[in-house]
Write a protein that holds these residues in place. Structure first.
Motif, PDB file in Angstrom:
ATOM      1  N   VAL A 309       0.931  -1.276   0.084  1.00 52.99           N
ATOM      2  CA  VAL A 309       0.027   0.144   0.161  1.00 52.99           C
ATOM      3  C   VAL A 309       0.762   1.283   0.029  1.00 52.99           C
ATOM      4  N   ASN A 310       1.997   1.047   1.069  1.00 53.76           N
ATOM      5  CA  ASN A 310       2.811   2.427   0.875  1.00 53.76           C
ATOM      6  C   ASN A 310       3.560   2.675  -0.504  1.00 53.76           C
ATOM      7  N   ASP A 311       3.994   1.538  -1.072  1.00 52.30           N
ATOM      8  CA  ASP A 311       4.605   1.786  -2.190  1.00 52.30           C
ATOM      9  C   ASP A 311       3.834   2.304  -3.241  1.00 52.30           C
ATOM     10  N   ILE A 312       2.447   1.720  -3.556  1.00 52.98           N
ATOM     11  CA  ILE A 312       1.557   2.299  -4.404  1.00 52.98           C
ATOM     12  C   ILE A 312       1.507   3.591  -4.102  1.00 52.98           C
ATOM     13  N   CYS A 313       1.196   4.033  -2.868  1.00 50.56           N
ATOM     14  CA  CYS A 313       0.832   5.600  -2.605  1.00 50.56           C
ATOM     15  C   CYS A 313       1.960   6.351  -2.993  1.00 50.56           C
ATOM     16  N   PHE A 314       3.164   5.958  -2.852  1.00 46.03           N
ATOM     17  CA  PHE A 314       4.451   6.642  -3.260  1.00 46.03           C
ATOM     18  C   PHE A 314       4.216   7.096  -4.873  1.00 46.03           C
ATOM     19  N   GLU A 315       3.881   5.774  -5.806  1.00 47.40           N
ATOM     20  CA  GLU A 315       4.059   6.021  -6.988  1.00 47.40           C
ATOM     21  C   GLU A 315       3.034   7.031  -7.413  1.00 47.40           C
ATOM     22  N   LEU A 316       1.890   6.839  -6.814  1.00 54.93           N
ATOM     23  CA  LEU A 316       0.549   7.699  -7.144  1.00 54.93           C
ATOM     24  C   LEU A 316       0.805   8.878  -6.852  1.00 54.93           C
ATOM     25  N   ASN A 317       1.326   9.358  -5.435  1.00 57.60           N
ATOM     26  CA  ASN A 317       1.016  10.618  -4.964  1.00 57.60           C
ATOM     27  C   ASN A 317       2.349  11.323  -4.638  1.00 57.60           C
ATOM     28  N   ASP A 318       3.523  10.467  -4.945  1.00 57.57           N
ATOM     29  CA  ASP A 318       4.784  10.941  -4.503  1.00 57.57           C
ATOM     30  C   ASP A 318       4.984  11.498  -2.801  1.00 57.57           C
ATOM     31  N   VAL A 319       4.086  10.745  -2.222  1.00 54.60           N
ATOM     32  CA  VAL A 319       4.182  10.905  -0.785  1.00 54.60           C
ATOM     33  C   VAL A 319       4.018   9.502  -0.191  1.00 54.60           C
ATOM     34  N   SER A 320       4.142   9.188   1.136  1.00 56.71           N
ATOM     35  CA  SER A 320       4.013   7.922   1.700  1.00 56.71           C
ATOM     36  C   SER A 320       2.742   7.918   2.246  1.00 56.71           C
ATOM     37  N   TYR A 321       2.300   6.865   2.635  1.00 57.72           N
ATOM     38  CA  TYR A 321       0.849   6.740   3.146  1.00 57.72           C
ATOM     39  C   TYR A 321       0.676   7.677   4.213  1.00 57.72           C
ATOM     40  N   GLN A 322       1.515   7.594   5.100  1.00 54.67           N
ATOM     41  CA  GLN A 322       1.586   8.364   6.326  1.00 54.67           C
ATOM     42  C   GLN A 322       1.274   9.912   6.293  1.00 54.67           C
ATOM     43  N   ASP A 323       2.048  10.353   5.036  1.00 51.53           N
ATOM     44  CA  ASP A 323       2.004  11.791   4.769  1.00 51.53           C
ATOM     45  C   ASP A 323       0.875  12.311   3.921  1.00 51.53           C
ATOM     46  N   ALA A 324       0.301  11.526   3.194  1.00 52.44           N
ATOM     47  CA  ALA A 324      -0.844  11.813   2.132  1.00 52.44           C
ATOM     48  C   ALA A 324      -2.185  12.526   2.899  1.00 52.44           C
ATOM     49  N   ASP A 325      -2.659  12.998   2.061  1.00 54.33           N
ATOM     50  CA  ASP A 325      -3.888  14.058   2.616  1.00 54.33           C
ATOM     51  C   ASP A 325      -4.954  12.998   2.094  1.00 54.33           C
ATOM     52  N   ALA A 326      -6.198  13.417   2.685  1.00 49.50           N
ATOM     53  CA  ALA A 326      -7.520  12.939   2.495  1.00 49.50           C
ATOM     54  C   ALA A 326      -7.750  12.634   0.949  1.00 49.50           C
ATOM     55  N   GLU A 327      -7.636  13.553   0.114  1.00 51.34           N
ATOM     56  CA  GLU A 327      -7.798  13.463  -1.222  1.00 51.34           C
ATOM     57  C   GLU A 327      -6.999  12.467  -2.134  1.00 51.34           C
ATOM     58  N   GLN A 328      -5.637  12.589  -1.538  1.00 59.82           N
ATOM     59  CA  GLN A 328      -4.648  11.344  -1.970  1.00 59.82           C
ATOM     60  C   GLN A 328      -5.307   9.957  -1.720  1.00 59.82           C
ATOM     61  N   LEU A 329      -5.441   9.724  -0.299  1.00 60.79           N
ATOM     62  CA  LEU A 329      -5.862   8.678   0.166  1.00 60.79           C
ATOM     63  C   LEU A 329      -7.217   8.044  -0.437  1.00 60.79           C
ATOM     64  N   ASN A 330      -8.183   9.006  -0.862  1.00 60.71           N
ATOM     65  CA  ASN A 330      -9.341   8.534  -1.469  1.00 60.71           C
ATOM     66  C   ASN A 330      -8.778   8.081  -3.036  1.00 60.71           C
ATOM     67  N   ASP A 331      -8.003   8.757  -3.673  1.00 59.34           N
ATOM     68  CA  ASP A 331      -7.456   8.445  -5.017  1.00 59.34           C
ATOM     69  C   ASP A 331      -6.936   7.039  -4.818  1.00 59.34           C
ATOM     70  N   LEU A 332      -5.993   6.939  -3.945  1.00 57.73           N
ATOM     71  CA  LEU A 332      -5.501   5.485  -3.705  1.00 57.73           C
ATOM     72  C   LEU A 332      -6.501   4.312  -3.459  1.00 57.73           C
ATOM     73  N   ALA A 333      -7.485   4.514  -2.521  1.00 55.22           N
ATOM     74  CA  ALA A 333      -8.458   3.705  -2.396  1.00 55.22           C
ATOM     75  C   ALA A 333      -9.099   3.127  -3.916  1.00 55.22           C
ATOM     76  N   ARG A 334      -9.544   4.253  -4.553  1.00 54.22           N
ATOM     77  CA  ARG A 334     -10.178   4.073  -5.880  1.00 54.22           C
ATOM     78  C   ARG A 334      -9.261   3.256  -6.812  1.00 54.22           C
ATOM     79  N   LEU A 335      -7.954   3.634  -6.816  1.00 54.89           N
ATOM     80  CA  LEU A 335      -6.971   2.865  -7.439  1.00 54.89           C
ATOM     81  C   LEU A 335      -6.817   1.186  -7.317  1.00 54.89           C
ATOM     82  N   LEU A 336      -6.795   1.124  -5.912  1.00 58.91           N
ATOM     83  CA  LEU A 336      -6.681  -0.272  -5.603  1.00 58.91           C
ATOM     84  C   LEU A 336      -8.061  -1.096  -5.804  1.00 58.91           C
ATOM     85  N   ALA A 337      -8.989  -0.396  -5.508  1.00 57.64           N
ATOM     86  CA  ALA A 337     -10.319  -1.001  -5.698  1.00 57.64           C
ATOM     87  C   ALA A 337     -10.458  -1.717  -7.192  1.00 57.64           C
ATOM     88  N   GLY A 338      -9.932  -0.863  -8.151  1.00 58.16           N
ATOM     89  CA  GLY A 338     -10.106  -1.181  -9.465  1.00 58.16           C
ATOM     90  C   GLY A 338      -8.924  -2.004  -9.925  1.00 58.16           C
TER      91      GLY A 338
END
Length: 417
Positions: A309-338
């Motif tokens: 999850v953290n690796d994908i968050c880095f590739e998607l948003n250029d930040v770690s899971y811990q440092d991502a904001d709500a919008e970036q995490l929502n995008d991450l969830a949508r990406l994982l779901a599909g």
């Protein structure tokens, strides 16, 4: 007579605090300093004046750290800055400054004046002479070597230059300890970078473990069989509906969250954001907390590890899971779901790149539509104004013409016998 400062950034002898232009330059070079309180900046200025080091030349700097939810500031310099401060202090006192040979120790206590082994040393001793006084110091590997989480190997590994230069890094720490003992008035409270690597590693480890703990709690609290659980709830609570409700989230009969189904069905991979209201009690929830819960639920359903999850968050948003904001995490969830069929395969990288491109195009499209609406509104307003303006002269001319005709009729009537 001392030379005058050559730039307006230079700290003058008569200064007692940073001036406004100096603060602007510092905050531009080190953005974190914008959060520092005036008292902290005053302490930093004191160390700059006492050490004679230039903060604008990056000889000395103040670093923000967060540990266990608390923010603290440390003032650091490189080992060369430490040596310079100690040399100046000894020169002012008219004392010589000298070193004994460094000694490295193996795990059995054997002494080595040169470290030639492949494994790192267990300890290093540095001895400094200032005048007639001798100042020894020992740095232990287990206390200063920084271990940071490596997401690829899913294990802790040495960070920075410590794997490539273990003897040199440990020697710098031992030398800094000896220099601080020899010059306590000048170096007390000032750390070298190598001393703080371990503190940075601890801070990073705390963030990783906290995120992993949240993910484990989410996994432990989730039902073992989401499909069976949701079906039982549907039969007892909402028999008339085709979907079930699990933790206030709509789930279809296949057991996959509805948000995942929507994400996989939409061509651009973009769905609406999750609601920010707790269904159970109607209270407004924190969007960041909701976004993290959504990511953790999705990851648990797809059996994705925190490291992935953290690796994908880095590739998607250029930040770690811990440092991502709500919008970036929502995008991450949508990406994982599909992307359940792409996880763990080389195709995932292309999937992430496509998602990012679609997201950027969507944002550009939204911005273009907003601009078009604003332009259309301005054009419409301009046309309305032009219509009103053009109608005013015609009305005035008609009024004047009617007045002249009335006056002419009255004159003609008076001329009749």
């Amino acid at each position: 007579m001392a030379d005058a400062p050559v730039t307006w950034l230079a700290i003058r002898e008569d200064q007692k605090a940073f001036e406004e232009q100096q603060l602007r330059a510092l905050r531009s070079a080190f953005p974190d300093l914008a959060e520092a309180a005036p008292a902290q900046l005053g302490i930093f200025f004191h160390y700059c004046k006492a050490s004679g080091l230039d903060p604008f030349g990056r000889q000395i700097y103040m670093i923000k750290r967060r540990s266990r939810g608390e923010v603290r500031w440390t003032i650091q310099t490189g080992i060369d800055g430490y040596r310079l401060i100690a040399r100046r202090a000894a020169d002012r006192a008219g004392q010589p400054l000298a070193y004994e040979d460094f000694v490295w120790y193996d795990a059995e206590g054997g002494e080595h004046t040169v470290w030639l082994r492949d494994e790192p040393p267990a300890a290093c001793r540095a001895v400094l002479w200032r005048g007639e006084s001798r100042f020894p110091a020992v740095a232990h590997w287990r206390e200063y070597a920084p271990k940071v989480w490596d997401y690829e190997s899913q294990d802790y590994k040495l960070g920075g230059l410590w794997p490539q230069m273990p003897a040199s890094q440990l020697g710098k720490v031992a030398e800094a300890l000896a220099l601080r003992r020899a010059c306590p008035a000048d170096l007390s409270g000032l750390q070298v970078d190598e001393e703080m690597h371990a503190a940075d590693a601890v801070e990073s480890r705390e963030r990783v473990e906290a995120a992993a703990s949240r993910l484990r709690r989410s996994t432990a609290s989730a039902p073992a069989d989401p499909s069976r659980h949701s079906t039982e709830e549907a039969s007892t609570e909402r028999e008339s509906q085709e979907a079930d409700v699990v933790d206030a989230e709509v789930v279809d009969q296949s057991g996959a969250p509805a948000a995942q189904k929507e994400a996989s069905e939409e061509p651009n991979g973009v769905t609406s954001r999750p609601a920010t209201t707790d269904v159970a009690d109607g209270r407004t929830a924190d969007p960041l907390l909701l976004a993290r819960q959504e990511v953790e639920r999705t990851a648990d359903f797809l059996e994705v590890t925190f490291g992935e999850v953290n690796d994908i968050c880095f590739e998607l948003n250029d930040v770690s899971y811990q440092d991502a904001d709500a919008e970036q995490l929502n995008d991450l969830a949508r990406l994982l779901a599909g992307s359940d069929e792409h996880l763990g395969t080389p195709r995932m990288t292309a999937r992430i790149a496509a998602f990012r491109k679609q997201r950027e195009e969507s944002k550009e499209g939204d911005a273009g539509r907003k601009t078009a609406r604003r332009t259309a509104a301005k054009t419409s307003a301009s046309k309305t104004t032009a219509t009103k303006t053009s109608s005013r002269p015609a009305s005035a001319a008609a009024s004047k013409g009617a007045g002249r005709r009335s006056a002419a009729k009255k004159t003609a009537a008076r001329k009749k016998p």
